[in-house]
Design a protein around this motif. Sequence first.
Motif, PDB file in Angstrom:
ATOM      1  N   ASP A   1       0.815  -1.218   0.000  1.00 32.55           N
ATOM      2  CA  ASP A   1       0.000   0.000   0.000  1.00 32.55           C
ATOM      3  C   ASP A   1       0.847   1.266   0.000  1.00 32.55           C
ATOM      4  N   ALA A   2       2.057   1.190   0.570  1.00 33.04           N
ATOM      5  CA  ALA A   2       2.948   2.347   0.642  1.00 33.04           C
ATOM      6  C   ALA A   2       4.366   1.830   0.866  1.00 33.04           C
ATOM      7  N   ALA A   3       5.332   2.678   0.552  1.00 34.91           N
ATOM      8  CA  ALA A   3       6.734   2.299   0.756  1.00 34.91           C
ATOM      9  C   ALA A   3       7.548   3.536   1.099  1.00 34.91           C
ATOM     10  N   CYS A   4       8.515   3.362   1.994  1.00 34.06           N
ATOM     11  CA  CYS A   4       9.485   4.409   2.299  1.00 34.06           C
ATOM     12  C   CYS A   4      10.801   3.964   1.703  1.00 34.06           C
TER      13      CYS A   4
ATOM     14  N   MET B   1      15.459   4.206   6.458  1.00 36.41           N
ATOM     15  CA  MET B   1      14.144   3.816   6.982  1.00 36.41           C
ATOM     16  C   MET B   1      13.357   2.965   5.984  1.00 36.41           C
ATOM     17  N   MET B   2      14.019   2.172   5.169  1.00 34.62           N
ATOM     18  CA  MET B   2      13.334   1.422   4.120  1.00 34.62           C
ATOM     19  C   MET B   2      12.288   0.489   4.717  1.00 34.62           C
TER      20      MET B   2
ATOM     21  N   VAL C   1      12.642  -3.476   5.247  1.00 35.38           N
ATOM     22  CA  VAL C   1      13.287  -4.207   4.157  1.00 35.38           C
ATOM     23  C   VAL C   1      14.698  -3.668   3.970  1.00 35.38           C
ATOM     24  N   ASP C   2      15.580  -4.519   3.451  1.00 35.73           N
ATOM     25  CA  ASP C   2      16.927  -4.041   3.165  1.00 35.73           C
ATOM     26  C   ASP C   2      16.974  -3.500   1.745  1.00 35.73           C
TER      27      ASP C   2
ATOM     28  N   SER D   1      10.379  -7.747   9.877  1.00 27.96           N
ATOM     29  CA  SER D   1      11.322  -7.568   8.766  1.00 27.96           C
ATOM     30  C   SER D   1      11.077  -8.619   7.699  1.00 27.96           C
ATOM     31  N   ILE D   2      11.111  -8.203   6.443  1.00 27.08           N
ATOM     32  CA  ILE D   2      11.025  -9.153   5.334  1.00 27.08           C
ATOM     33  C   ILE D   2      12.410  -9.758   5.152  1.00 27.08           C
TER      34      ILE D   2
END
Length: 147
Positions: free
Chosen positions: A84-87, A92-93, A104-105, A132-133
């Motif tokens: 839905d959203a991503a940084c 701050m990923m 996420v890395d 965390s993924i």
Amino acid sequence: MQVSNLLETPSSRRKIITLKDPSGVVEMKAWGDMATNLQIEAEQMVKISCVTIDQYLNRCSLNTNPSTTVEVLNEEEEIEGIIDAACLDQDMMSVLIEEQLYKVDIEVMTRLYPSGEFTPGVEIHATVKGRSIVEVFNIRRPDEENH
């Protein structure tokens, strides 16, 4: 979550743990042997039971007591959903999937968004540990729909 170093006075030992979730932030003080033996790290998810709630100057905090238990939840689980959203900020990923925020890395983020820009409708099937993924099985982009 943030964990302080062990704080000692002649009469007590404690650690201050700052707990965060989508509803907010609260500090918990771990006392005595619990403070000395507590082995949790910032990225871990924990389940804490039987704490004492303190309220001082309209501010709530938690304190451990002899009945308190802390369980580290390190189980991996699979998730599937639309992002839905991503940084995409390097420090701050993260991605938001079904109202859950996952860290996420840079390698995962590059696989999700090779252009470096958020694209709506990206679907992911991945393994998460805590928040965390840790592994991505499949990525489907809106332009890859089956016709």
